[in-house]
Design an enzyme around this catalytic site. Sequence first.
Site, PDB file in Angstrom:
ATOM      1  N   TYR A 164     -51.222 -15.520  46.612  1.00  0.00           N
ATOM      2  CA  TYR A 164     -51.725 -14.504  47.559  1.00  0.00           C
ATOM      3  C   TYR A 164     -50.740 -14.320  48.721  1.00  0.00           C
ATOM      4  O   TYR A 164     -50.398 -13.189  49.092  1.00  0.00           O
ATOM      5  CB  TYR A 164     -53.100 -14.952  48.056  1.00  0.00           C
ATOM      6  CG  TYR A 164     -53.818 -13.960  48.945  1.00  0.00           C
ATOM      7  CD1 TYR A 164     -54.470 -12.851  48.406  1.00  0.00           C
ATOM      8  CD2 TYR A 164     -53.880 -14.133  50.330  1.00  0.00           C
ATOM      9  CE1 TYR A 164     -55.152 -11.953  49.209  1.00  0.00           C
ATOM     10  CE2 TYR A 164     -54.552 -13.245  51.142  1.00  0.00           C
ATOM     11  CZ  TYR A 164     -55.200 -12.154  50.579  1.00  0.00           C
ATOM     12  OH  TYR A 164     -55.870 -11.263  51.397  1.00  0.00           O
TER      13      TYR A 164
ATOM     14  N   LYS B 131     -48.692 -10.928  49.743  1.00  0.00           N
ATOM     15  CA  LYS B 131     -48.900 -10.259  51.033  1.00  0.00           C
ATOM     16  C   LYS B 131     -47.614 -10.237  51.860  1.00  0.00           C
ATOM     17  O   LYS B 131     -47.372  -9.290  52.616  1.00  0.00           O
ATOM     18  CB  LYS B 131     -50.046 -10.940  51.798  1.00  0.00           C
ATOM     19  CG  LYS B 131     -51.402 -10.808  51.125  1.00  0.00           C
ATOM     20  CD  LYS B 131     -51.832  -9.356  51.004  1.00  0.00           C
ATOM     21  CE  LYS B 131     -53.204  -9.176  50.383  1.00  0.00           C
ATOM     22  NZ  LYS B 131     -53.615  -7.766  50.304  1.00  0.00           N
TER      23      LYS B 131
HETATM   24  P1  NAD Z   1     -63.122  -7.233  48.242  1.00  0.00           P
HETATM   25  O1  NAD Z   1     -62.958  -8.251  47.173  1.00  0.00           O
HETATM   26  O2  NAD Z   1     -64.437  -7.136  48.947  1.00  0.00           O
HETATM   27  O3  NAD Z   1     -62.741  -5.780  47.657  1.00  0.00           O
HETATM   28  C1  NAD Z   1     -61.593  -5.591  46.893  1.00  0.00           C
HETATM   29  C2  NAD Z   1     -61.621  -4.224  46.265  1.00  0.00           C
HETATM   30  O4  NAD Z   1     -60.465  -4.101  45.416  1.00  0.00           O
HETATM   31  C3  NAD Z   1     -62.841  -3.980  45.383  1.00  0.00           C
HETATM   32  O5  NAD Z   1     -63.281  -2.648  45.590  1.00  0.00           O
HETATM   33  C4  NAD Z   1     -62.301  -4.160  43.958  1.00  0.00           C
HETATM   34  O6  NAD Z   1     -63.004  -3.376  43.018  1.00  0.00           O
HETATM   35  C5  NAD Z   1     -60.891  -3.645  44.129  1.00  0.00           C
HETATM   36  N1  NAD Z   1     -59.964  -4.119  43.116  1.00  0.00           N
HETATM   37  C6  NAD Z   1     -59.737  -5.388  42.701  1.00  0.00           C
HETATM   38  N2  NAD Z   1     -58.793  -5.399  41.749  1.00  0.00           N
HETATM   39  C7  NAD Z   1     -58.405  -4.123  41.578  1.00  0.00           C
HETATM   40  C8  NAD Z   1     -57.446  -3.483  40.751  1.00  0.00           C
HETATM   41  N3  NAD Z   1     -56.706  -4.175  39.876  1.00  0.00           N
HETATM   42  N4  NAD Z   1     -57.291  -2.137  40.838  1.00  0.00           N
HETATM   43  C9  NAD Z   1     -58.046  -1.423  41.702  1.00  0.00           C
HETATM   44  N5  NAD Z   1     -58.972  -1.969  42.517  1.00  0.00           N
HETATM   45  C10 NAD Z   1     -59.141  -3.295  42.440  1.00  0.00           C
HETATM   46  O7  NAD Z   1     -61.930  -7.497  49.255  1.00  0.00           O
HETATM   47  P2  NAD Z   1     -61.781  -7.130  50.812  1.00  0.00           P
HETATM   48  O8  NAD Z   1     -62.110  -8.335  51.585  1.00  0.00           O
HETATM   49  O9  NAD Z   1     -62.442  -5.834  51.105  1.00  0.00           O
HETATM   50  O10 NAD Z   1     -60.189  -6.977  50.869  1.00  0.00           O
HETATM   51  C11 NAD Z   1     -59.531  -5.725  50.801  1.00  0.00           C
HETATM   52  C12 NAD Z   1     -58.062  -5.952  51.069  1.00  0.00           C
HETATM   53  O11 NAD Z   1     -57.876  -6.566  52.344  1.00  0.00           O
HETATM   54  C13 NAD Z   1     -57.395  -6.883  50.053  1.00  0.00           C
HETATM   55  O12 NAD Z   1     -56.074  -6.447  49.786  1.00  0.00           O
HETATM   56  C14 NAD Z   1     -57.369  -8.208  50.779  1.00  0.00           C
HETATM   57  O13 NAD Z   1     -56.333  -9.037  50.314  1.00  0.00           O
HETATM   58  C15 NAD Z   1     -57.112  -7.738  52.204  1.00  0.00           C
HETATM   59  N6  NAD Z   1     -57.485  -8.713  53.219  1.00  0.00           N
HETATM   60  C16 NAD Z   1     -58.777  -9.147  53.333  1.00  0.00           C
HETATM   61  C17 NAD Z   1     -59.106 -10.088  54.320  1.00  0.00           C
HETATM   62  C18 NAD Z   1     -60.495 -10.591  54.506  1.00  0.00           C
HETATM   63  O14 NAD Z   1     -60.678 -11.496  55.333  1.00  0.00           O
HETATM   64  N7  NAD Z   1     -61.494 -10.062  53.824  1.00  0.00           N
HETATM   65  C19 NAD Z   1     -58.105 -10.579  55.150  1.00  0.00           C
HETATM   66  C20 NAD Z   1     -56.802 -10.129  55.000  1.00  0.00           C
HETATM   67  C21 NAD Z   1     -56.505  -9.195  54.033  1.00  0.00           C
END
Ligand code: NAD
Length: 246
Positions: free
Chosen positions: A155, A159
Amino acid sequence: MRLQGKNAIVTGASRGIGRAIALSFAKEGANIAFTYTKDEEGAGITRRLLEDEGVRALAVCADGSDEEQAAKLVKEATDGLGPVHILVNNAGITRDNLLLRMSADDFDRVLDVNLKSAFLLTKACARGMMKQRYGKIINISSVVGVFGNAGQANYAASKAGLIGLTKTVAKELGSRGIRVNAVAPGFIQTDMTEALPEEVKEKMLGSVSLGSFGTPDDVAALCVFLASGDADYITGQVLHVDGGMA
Ligand code: NAD
């Protein structure tokens, strides 16, 4: 209505941060094409929420890490909505494990979904954006990509890779009016973080200066700013939204 008349692609918007970004863009007047993979029900909810804002919404079942599907997504968005002005590479997954236990498959899959899909979709959108001499690309990175995190070699690498991609594409496409920035969220309350053990959450909370976790809307607000004309002189940057965590 800061995004009136704009068309945006947001990947992974069937829930969480992606849905919040899509909805915030729609509230500012943008039409949205968004992707999901398995969650039909979540995608349906997102589409209805977007339509309730009075914009056009297109839900596309597509995995952006596949070159054909990435190209098809951009074509469907362009055919359905018109020229794409904004691309948000948000879709992301985790497959956590300590280095010595992490399989090569889990490393590859996380790199494919989190990084390769951003490369492919940026490439697929770039030609149209260059022609119209305007584009906004926002890559959702993470504090983990900047500082690292035990158990997340795949991850963190994906990133950090997004940050390198952001800075490079900003340099390549800046002269064509295309702005490319990365957003690095800290700990945001979504299904992704809900799955973590309580003691891990407690420990993380201790490192947040503001003393609380963020919400998807906190990330979405920054994305609206970056997508809007207010941020037209900002490119190649990594903006943190982490309550002081980093
Ligand atoms: P989540 O798991 O709630 O949602 C992820 C979304 O991505 C879902 O809608 C899923 O269907 C979609 N997805 C997964 N694989 C896919 C693919 N191969 N093709 C298309 N869509 C796909 O995650 P989140 O917490 O909403 O995170 C969203 C983004 O933010 C991610 O990139 C995550 O790494 C990043 N992020 C999240 C956090 C956190 O604390 N939640 C922190 C830093 C970064």
